[in-house]
Design a protein around this motif. Sequence first.
Motif, PDB file in Angstrom:
ATOM      1  N   THR A 260      68.985  13.399  28.598  1.00  0.00           N
ATOM      2  CA  THR A 260      68.214  14.622  28.807  1.00  0.00           C
ATOM      3  C   THR A 260      66.800  14.271  29.227  1.00  0.00           C
ATOM      4  N   LEU A 261      66.462  14.606  30.480  1.00  0.00           N
ATOM      5  CA  LEU A 261      65.111  14.383  30.985  1.00  0.00           C
ATOM      6  C   LEU A 261      64.270  15.651  30.803  1.00  0.00           C
ATOM      7  N   HIS A 262      62.969  15.479  30.799  1.00  0.00           N
ATOM      8  CA  HIS A 262      62.007  16.593  30.726  1.00  0.00           C
ATOM      9  C   HIS A 262      62.181  17.425  29.455  1.00  0.00           C
ATOM     10  N   ALA A 263      62.612  16.796  28.371  1.00  0.00           N
ATOM     11  CA  ALA A 263      62.742  17.518  27.102  1.00  0.00           C
ATOM     12  C   ALA A 263      61.359  17.824  26.551  1.00  0.00           C
ATOM     13  N   GLN A 264      61.214  19.009  25.979  1.00  0.00           N
ATOM     14  CA  GLN A 264      59.940  19.401  25.387  1.00  0.00           C
ATOM     15  C   GLN A 264      59.902  19.022  23.913  1.00  0.00           C
ATOM     16  N   GLU A 265      58.688  19.105  23.370  1.00  0.00           N
ATOM     17  CA  GLU A 265      58.509  18.703  21.980  1.00  0.00           C
ATOM     18  C   GLU A 265      59.295  19.599  21.031  1.00  0.00           C
ATOM     19  N   SER A 266      59.444  20.870  21.385  1.00  0.00           N
ATOM     20  CA  SER A 266      60.130  21.815  20.503  1.00  0.00           C
ATOM     21  C   SER A 266      61.641  21.861  20.730  1.00  0.00           C
ATOM     22  N   SER A 267      62.119  21.224  21.778  1.00  0.00           N
ATOM     23  CA  SER A 267      63.544  21.281  22.094  1.00  0.00           C
ATOM     24  C   SER A 267      64.310  20.204  21.329  1.00  0.00           C
ATOM     25  N   VAL A 268      65.622  20.389  21.274  1.00  0.00           N
ATOM     26  CA  VAL A 268      66.523  19.423  20.633  1.00  0.00           C
ATOM     27  C   VAL A 268      67.482  18.901  21.699  1.00  0.00           C
ATOM     28  N   THR A 269      67.623  17.599  21.777  1.00  0.00           N
ATOM     29  CA  THR A 269      68.521  16.997  22.763  1.00  0.00           C
ATOM     30  C   THR A 269      69.810  16.535  22.090  1.00  0.00           C
ATOM     31  N   LEU A 270      70.828  16.389  22.898  1.00  0.00           N
ATOM     32  CA  LEU A 270      72.113  15.918  22.364  1.00  0.00           C
ATOM     33  C   LEU A 270      71.995  14.508  21.788  1.00  0.00           C
ATOM     34  N   GLU A 271      71.118  13.713  22.379  1.00  0.00           N
ATOM     35  CA  GLU A 271      70.964  12.338  21.908  1.00  0.00           C
ATOM     36  C   GLU A 271      70.475  12.269  20.462  1.00  0.00           C
ATOM     37  N   ILE A 273      71.486  14.353  18.044  1.00  0.00           N
ATOM     38  CA  ILE A 273      72.526  14.832  17.131  1.00  0.00           C
ATOM     39  C   ILE A 273      73.356  13.646  16.635  1.00  0.00           C
ATOM     40  N   ASP A 274      73.552  13.581  15.320  1.00  0.00           N
ATOM     41  CA  ASP A 274      74.331  12.479  14.766  1.00  0.00           C
ATOM     42  C   ASP A 274      75.319  12.930  13.695  1.00  0.00           C
ATOM     43  N   SER A 275      75.487  14.247  13.505  1.00  0.00           N
ATOM     44  CA  SER A 275      76.423  14.738  12.490  1.00  0.00           C
ATOM     45  C   SER A 275      76.834  16.163  12.832  1.00  0.00           C
ATOM     46  N   ALA A 276      77.913  16.626  12.183  1.00  0.00           N
ATOM     47  CA  ALA A 276      78.376  17.994  12.397  1.00  0.00           C
ATOM     48  C   ALA A 276      77.340  19.006  11.915  1.00  0.00           C
ATOM     49  N   GLU A 277      76.685  18.667  10.804  1.00  0.00           N
ATOM     50  CA  GLU A 277      75.678  19.585  10.263  1.00  0.00           C
ATOM     51  C   GLU A 277      74.522  19.772  11.240  1.00  0.00           C
ATOM     52  N   ALA A 278      74.031  18.671  11.812  1.00  0.00           N
ATOM     53  CA  ALA A 278      72.931  18.753  12.764  1.00  0.00           C
ATOM     54  C   ALA A 278      73.351  19.517  14.019  1.00  0.00           C
ATOM     55  N   PHE A 279      74.610  19.351  14.423  1.00  0.00           N
ATOM     56  CA  PHE A 279      75.098  20.049  15.612  1.00  0.00           C
ATOM     57  C   PHE A 279      75.134  21.556  15.379  1.00  0.00           C
ATOM     58  N   VAL A 280      75.692  21.967  14.239  1.00  0.00           N
ATOM     59  CA  VAL A 280      75.793  23.409  13.947  1.00  0.00           C
ATOM     60  C   VAL A 280      74.413  24.030  13.771  1.00  0.00           C
ATOM     61  N   LYS A 281      73.521  23.321  13.089  1.00  0.00           N
ATOM     62  CA  LYS A 281      72.187  23.848  12.810  1.00  0.00           C
ATOM     63  C   LYS A 281      71.391  24.086  14.086  1.00  0.00           C
ATOM     64  N   ASN A 282      71.575  23.217  15.077  1.00  0.00           N
ATOM     65  CA  ASN A 282      70.754  23.290  16.296  1.00  0.00           C
ATOM     66  C   ASN A 282      71.544  23.764  17.511  1.00  0.00           C
ATOM     67  N   LEU A 283      72.702  24.392  17.298  1.00  0.00           N
ATOM     68  CA  LEU A 283      73.589  24.740  18.405  1.00  0.00           C
ATOM     69  C   LEU A 283      72.872  25.556  19.486  1.00  0.00           C
ATOM     70  N   ASP A 284      72.063  26.525  19.089  1.00  0.00           N
ATOM     71  CA  ASP A 284      71.406  27.398  20.065  1.00  0.00           C
ATOM     72  C   ASP A 284      70.175  26.758  20.696  1.00  0.00           C
ATOM     73  N   LYS A 285      69.696  25.665  20.111  1.00  0.00           N
ATOM     74  CA  LYS A 285      68.459  25.046  20.592  1.00  0.00           C
ATOM     75  C   LYS A 285      68.703  23.836  21.492  1.00  0.00           C
ATOM     76  N   ILE A 286      69.909  23.332  21.490  1.00  0.00           N
ATOM     77  CA  ILE A 286      70.174  22.072  22.197  1.00  0.00           C
ATOM     78  C   ILE A 286      69.989  22.256  23.702  1.00  0.00           C
ATOM     79  N   GLU A 287      69.186  21.363  24.275  1.00  0.00           N
ATOM     80  CA  GLU A 287      68.981  21.356  25.731  1.00  0.00           C
ATOM     81  C   GLU A 287      70.196  20.741  26.414  1.00  0.00           C
ATOM     82  N   LEU A 288      70.631  21.341  27.527  1.00  0.00           N
ATOM     83  CA  LEU A 288      71.716  20.731  28.288  1.00  0.00           C
ATOM     84  C   LEU A 288      71.214  19.449  28.942  1.00  0.00           C
TER      85      LEU A 288
END
Length: 694
Positions: A260-271, A273-288
């Motif tokens: 993920t290039l050009h990620a902002q400080e407030s955004s969450v990148t897929l890189e 994410i390291d667990s199911a909990e983190a994925f569910v918690k940030n599902l709407d925030k994850i940058e493509l």
Amino acid sequence: MLSGGDDLDGLLGDLEAASKLPAKRRLTGVKSTIERTTAALYDRGALPDELTRFVDLLTVRNHLDQASLAAIVRGLYPSARVGDGIVLRFVGALGHGQLKPSLPLQALFLRWLVMVYHVLENSAVLSQAYGVLFNLLDTAAIRPPLCHVLALVTRRKHVRPFRIQAILNLARQTGGDPNLTGLLRVFKNYYPEIIVDDVTRGRAAAYKHPDPQWRARLDEIQQQRSDARDDTGVRNGFAVNHTLGRRLKGLKAVFPTVHTLHAQESSVTLEEIDSAEAFVKNLDKIELPTQLVAVLADPLLQKLLLLRPDAEGSFRITSWLMACLGDVASGDADSDLLLDMLEVIHDYAVGTKTLPPLLLTFFGQFLSVWDGTDKRDMVLETLSFAPMMDFKEFHKVIVLLESSMLDNTASAQLSLLRFYTLLLQRWTIAMEAAERIDTLPLASVPELIEHVNKLTLTLTQTSPAVGTCLEILNFYDACAAIYAKPTLLPHVEILIPPPMLVYTLYFGPSLAVVSRLCGIVAVYKRAWEAAMLTTSPAARPLTRRERGQVAVFNGFLMDLCNCLWRGRAFSTTDTNAQGCRVPESVKPALESHLRAADPELSLATVFGLSHSPLLCLQSISHVRELEDADAAVGSRHAGPVTQTSLAALAYRGGLKLSWPEYRVGVLGYLESGGFSGISELMYSTMKNLMKTRK
């Protein structure tokens, strides 16, 4: 020897114990242990410690027979890099001497070194042993693989005048051994001015890999262990697959990984994410990620796009794939690129159990440039995940697939048939899993079956083997599985097999084929009854095509019953009977042929339980079992059994068995032998049998 399963450590311990005892002193043989050992080695390979123990077992004289030792060498897949100690143990076991392994076994050691050469920790170790290896060239039994090893190892520093002269002398003594000539050509590459052309002009060994399939399996084992070591904690699918580049080999330079290039400080990148909990918690925030086409190989990105569909993302993926196709079509990229991409798409389809429409669009273009043979099984398995769709649209893909594959060989036709069988099975699963089945394009199912009906008829002519017949029945088993489900039958139109296919299979040479055919016809009969019976939960109005098929189905159903049960084979006098579609002009000739062979034979009964070439042995075997179980039997039946012969047998003091009891007993005997299809058809069709079964 108590070890079971694939416990390689335990199996190895059993072999080590057996190697210390002569064969006559062992309580059990080692054959089964060897088989389980080679199977375990093929499955996961030998770990470094296990490999060391295997080499000790192979290189030290013991009481294991040569065939067992040879089987171990052939199946000795190392799961990691091969260390110097292993190589030196094999080199040290070469040569003559009472304590050395046999020469055929030594040849296998050298062949093994050739096959694992690319996974040696230090290939220089063989270079250091070059003198030892070279001095063994006069041993004819190990010369071919030894020359191959030397050809791999030889560098400029190894080519010396005394070695050239030694090979020349040996070549003259052996009459121009191709292996020595091949080694001389390797030497000539370094000193062409010393070795003249006349010396190397003879036939020379090619030094190809001894077993490409063995190497392919070795690479798979090594890759599996590498992935398991590198991806610790990643296999749960909730972390980015950072080892993708290593797995894709030649494709890694062009196929992007998740980044993920050009990620902002407030955004969450897929890189991150390291667990199911983190994925569910940030599902709407994850940058493509920047390159969405990485979804084809990354499980985490697959989950994200599944839960957060993105139209623009689908367009970007399609554009990337089509650009690659365009590069290949224009000659700007090698066609191997598409095959590498296909591997990734295949992994995606197998992992997600889906093939999205955008990938089906890719296949529509891919099949137009595919040669029809490269990675055929992978192409077909990937396409088998195609979703249910309007058959006119899917037919476009089928036309491209068949035009690429069909080459007037039965093997290509069989591959297509297996594909259609697998596709129909997956569609069946999709129909059962759908919340609202009426939203699916259900008309595609009978259209697909009708398309395959033509292929099955063709296969009975191009490959009339029992294996082909069983593959054909696999497809109609998949059809029958749909009609046997009360939840699907009201929604899916019934389409029967072609009558000529039914007759061709029935009059074939295999009882297994006939039994399975009868079982499938029985399922179709029950489906027709369920659809037409007004009190049935699956009752529904028949379509126009179904109404036209009912009479045809009743025709070959009556014909099968006439042949098997009613003693009226080829009759056309009964309602619906079609005489197996044998022309009336042919029947007198068949009858005359039978009478000439045996005056007591009749065309009407020759395909019944007692006289049929496929069933006569089963029938008389049933009678023999009854006679053996009855001590009072004074006379035995000579066979074949008829209603008259049974009455005469009882009069002579033989088995007292009525004609109906005999026939029901034969059906039970067939069931006990695994041929239950015939009894299923009879019990579901013949009214007198229906009552006994109830």
